[in-house]
Design an enzyme around this catalytic site. Sequence first.
Site, PDB file in Angstrom:
ATOM      1  N   ASP A 177      32.380  39.406  46.407  1.00 38.57           N
ATOM      2  CA  ASP A 177      33.446  40.217  45.833  1.00 38.57           C
ATOM      3  C   ASP A 177      34.069  39.312  44.792  1.00 38.57           C
ATOM      4  O   ASP A 177      34.807  38.372  45.132  1.00 38.57           O
ATOM      5  CB  ASP A 177      34.482  40.610  46.892  1.00 38.57           C
ATOM      6  CG  ASP A 177      35.520  41.546  46.306  1.00 38.57           C
ATOM      7  OD1 ASP A 177      36.042  41.239  45.219  1.00 38.57           O
ATOM      8  OD2 ASP A 177      35.813  42.586  46.920  1.00 38.57           O
ATOM      9  N   HIS A 178      33.768  39.560  43.518  1.00 36.72           N
ATOM     10  CA  HIS A 178      34.116  38.539  42.528  1.00 36.72           C
ATOM     11  C   HIS A 178      35.627  38.356  42.378  1.00 36.72           C
ATOM     12  O   HIS A 178      36.067  37.345  41.860  1.00 36.72           O
ATOM     13  CB  HIS A 178      33.419  38.798  41.182  1.00 36.72           C
ATOM     14  CG  HIS A 178      34.025  39.895  40.360  1.00 36.72           C
ATOM     15  ND1 HIS A 178      33.767  41.209  40.586  1.00 36.72           N
ATOM     16  CD2 HIS A 178      34.871  39.866  39.305  1.00 36.72           C
ATOM     17  CE1 HIS A 178      34.429  41.951  39.712  1.00 36.72           C
ATOM     18  NE2 HIS A 178      35.117  41.154  38.913  1.00 36.72           N
ATOM     19  N   ASP A 235      34.506  51.907  44.326  1.00 38.54           N
ATOM     20  CA  ASP A 235      34.203  50.869  43.331  1.00 38.54           C
ATOM     21  C   ASP A 235      35.244  49.738  43.355  1.00 38.54           C
ATOM     22  O   ASP A 235      34.911  48.582  43.114  1.00 38.54           O
ATOM     23  CB  ASP A 235      34.166  51.519  41.935  1.00 38.54           C
ATOM     24  CG  ASP A 235      33.675  50.579  40.851  1.00 38.54           C
ATOM     25  OD1 ASP A 235      32.615  49.967  41.045  1.00 38.54           O
ATOM     26  OD2 ASP A 235      34.361  50.433  39.824  1.00 38.54           O
ATOM     27  N   HIS A 240      37.585  45.161  46.149  1.00 39.86           N
ATOM     28  CA  HIS A 240      38.451  44.214  45.434  1.00 39.86           C
ATOM     29  C   HIS A 240      39.912  44.305  45.883  1.00 39.86           C
ATOM     30  O   HIS A 240      40.548  43.298  46.185  1.00 39.86           O
ATOM     31  CB  HIS A 240      38.409  44.481  43.921  1.00 39.86           C
ATOM     32  CG  HIS A 240      37.039  44.367  43.321  1.00 39.86           C
ATOM     33  ND1 HIS A 240      36.114  43.460  43.761  1.00 39.86           N
ATOM     34  CD2 HIS A 240      36.450  45.032  42.303  1.00 39.86           C
ATOM     35  CE1 HIS A 240      35.018  43.578  43.036  1.00 39.86           C
ATOM     36  NE2 HIS A 240      35.190  44.533  42.143  1.00 39.86           N
ATOM     37  N   LYS A 338      40.589  53.537  35.397  1.00 32.46           N
ATOM     38  CA  LYS A 338      39.938  53.289  34.111  1.00 32.46           C
ATOM     39  C   LYS A 338      40.727  54.026  33.030  1.00 32.46           C
ATOM     40  O   LYS A 338      41.396  55.011  33.316  1.00 32.46           O
ATOM     41  CB  LYS A 338      38.522  53.854  34.103  1.00 32.46           C
ATOM     42  CG  LYS A 338      37.659  53.382  35.265  1.00 32.46           C
ATOM     43  CD  LYS A 338      36.810  52.218  34.869  1.00 32.46           C
ATOM     44  CE  LYS A 338      35.881  51.788  35.995  1.00 32.46           C
ATOM     45  NZ  LYS A 338      35.624  50.357  35.992  1.00 32.46           N
TER      46      LYS A 338
HETATM   47  C1  BG6 Z   1      33.441  45.783  39.227  1.00 31.58           C
HETATM   48  C2  BG6 Z   1      33.513  47.273  39.157  1.00 31.58           C
HETATM   49  O1  BG6 Z   1      33.198  45.383  40.554  1.00 31.58           O
HETATM   50  O2  BG6 Z   1      34.677  45.233  38.801  1.00 31.58           O
HETATM   51  C3  BG6 Z   1      33.831  47.711  37.730  1.00 31.58           C
HETATM   52  O3  BG6 Z   1      32.264  47.829  39.557  1.00 31.58           O
HETATM   53  C4  BG6 Z   1      35.068  47.032  37.229  1.00 31.58           C
HETATM   54  O4  BG6 Z   1      33.965  49.114  37.648  1.00 31.58           O
HETATM   55  C5  BG6 Z   1      34.994  45.525  37.442  1.00 31.58           C
HETATM   56  O5  BG6 Z   1      35.183  47.308  35.842  1.00 31.58           O
HETATM   57  C6  BG6 Z   1      36.317  44.869  37.126  1.00 31.58           C
HETATM   58  O6  BG6 Z   1      36.159  43.482  37.151  1.00 31.58           O
HETATM   59  P1  BG6 Z   1      37.073  42.550  36.252  1.00 31.58           P
HETATM   60  O7  BG6 Z   1      36.714  41.157  36.681  1.00 31.58           O
HETATM   61  O8  BG6 Z   1      36.732  42.844  34.825  1.00 31.58           O
HETATM   62  O9  BG6 Z   1      38.482  42.898  36.580  1.00 31.58           O
END
Ligand code: BG6
Length: 490
Positions: A177-178, A235, A240, A338
């Site tokens: 989970d980045h 998503d 997240h 979004k």
């Molecule tokens: C991803 C989602 O995991 O995270 C995307 O699938 C989203 O829809 C993205 O845009 C957002 O990541 P960050 O790091 O740009 O906030």
Amino acid sequence: MNSSSLQVEAFDLVIFGGTGDLSIRKLLPAMFHRFVDGQIDPASRIIGIARADLNDESFRSTVQDAISQASKDAKAKDIKAFLQMIHYRSLDASKDAGWEEFASFIGEQAEHIRVFYLSTSPSLFSSLCKRLGDHKLNEGKARVVLEKPIGTDLASANKINDDVAKVFHESQTYRIDHYLGKETVQNLLALRFGNALFEPLWNAGHIEHVQITVAETVGVGHRAGYYDGSGAMRDMIQNHILQLLCMLAMEPPASLEPDAVRDEKLKVLRSLKPITAAEASQNTVRGQYRAGASEGGSVPGYQDELGRASNTETFVAIKAEIANWRWAGVPFYLRTGKRLPERLSEIVVTFKEVPHSIFGQEAGTLAQNRLVLRLQPDEGVKLWLTIKNPGPGGLKLRHVPLDMSFLEAFGIRQLPDAYERLILDVVRGNPTLFMRRDEVEAAWNWADPILDAWAASGDAPKLYTAGTWGPSASVALIERDGHTWNEDNT
Ligand code: BG6
């Protein structure tokens, strides 16, 4: 070189979905940055896998473009050296061709750490793992990285996790989970547990409410195919945003040992108060953007991008609660969408009012303390305090922020991308910042009834114009309780 950029043991990183968007925009540039920083042993190999009929040379040229795009100041000699580590193999999870040769290519360095990064549709996770197992690529120091989403509900997540578990032990499985790799999120640990200041106040006795916002200006564009089967709840919220909530709300772990942290996060997920079908209409808002203006121009609506009608939500706001002693009665307002007016991710902790004001009306309004943790852009921490307005004219109060931008404070130009940290954590064998299976399950357990309630209601998401802060119902969701979404100027 500081300790964070000490070189890691040589490894093989195999990226399934190597030509895909995530690999090109994030994973490969992340590896390049770590390489330039001296953290990657040049004996390592990065192997892109996809179905496309490319070879090492053509893939290297794709990687070269990706790096030039991602790092405008990348030096030609660094790119050249990095490309030496890049390889490509064409493979199809559903066909035997090429797997034997691939297995012996990887097997040539059997003692190496081998990281199999599944940056593909989750529908391929099971068959890819099976193939890896059939060719004994799961042995020794092999690790598998699973990109989110893990399934679309608890049942499908369990199926994927069961299939992966037939091949890889849980200790070899890294569910990424980045958001957990973002600087501010890790800073939450430092802030909460490295300072004596906050922890005594970190509870329902002193905190009035919490907001977590992840706002994006982008639409779904070419990802509409994936996104339409997912929506903002699956998503962003299920993973997240719930992970951010866990880091904010968990009890102090005894150490940073992976399971010490993950045990505490799990308790938060399991304490989330279920939102029943009856409560869903009151405590949740689904929205979908229609045509409007964003990023300096007019943009189409979601259904225009998709090319057909759809009930998928591109915006969600939820009032969540954590039913435990620490947090009982504290609302956690979660919001993501979004095509909102700004790209902004932040956690806002609003403290309660002082119990008694000694100031007269002429002093002005006493505002509540607020701690704002900015994840992006301009990562940093802001603590809003009440002070006396300087100068004569009586005692007038002002609400001002102690504002720390990490970039300014440390004189750096750019913070490392979350993937830089996380991929090297996989290589180091440190799963602290990855989701354990039971966490994923607990998150779905909370999300599923909300998704079911939405589906059962048959209601379409409320439309909002691109470039606005979502449907007005999201404002009502929080204002009904006497709070407002943070606007960061008061
Ligand atoms: C991803 C989602 O995991 O995270 C995307 O699938 C989203 O829809 C993205 O845009 C957002 O990541 P960050 O790091 O740009 O906030």
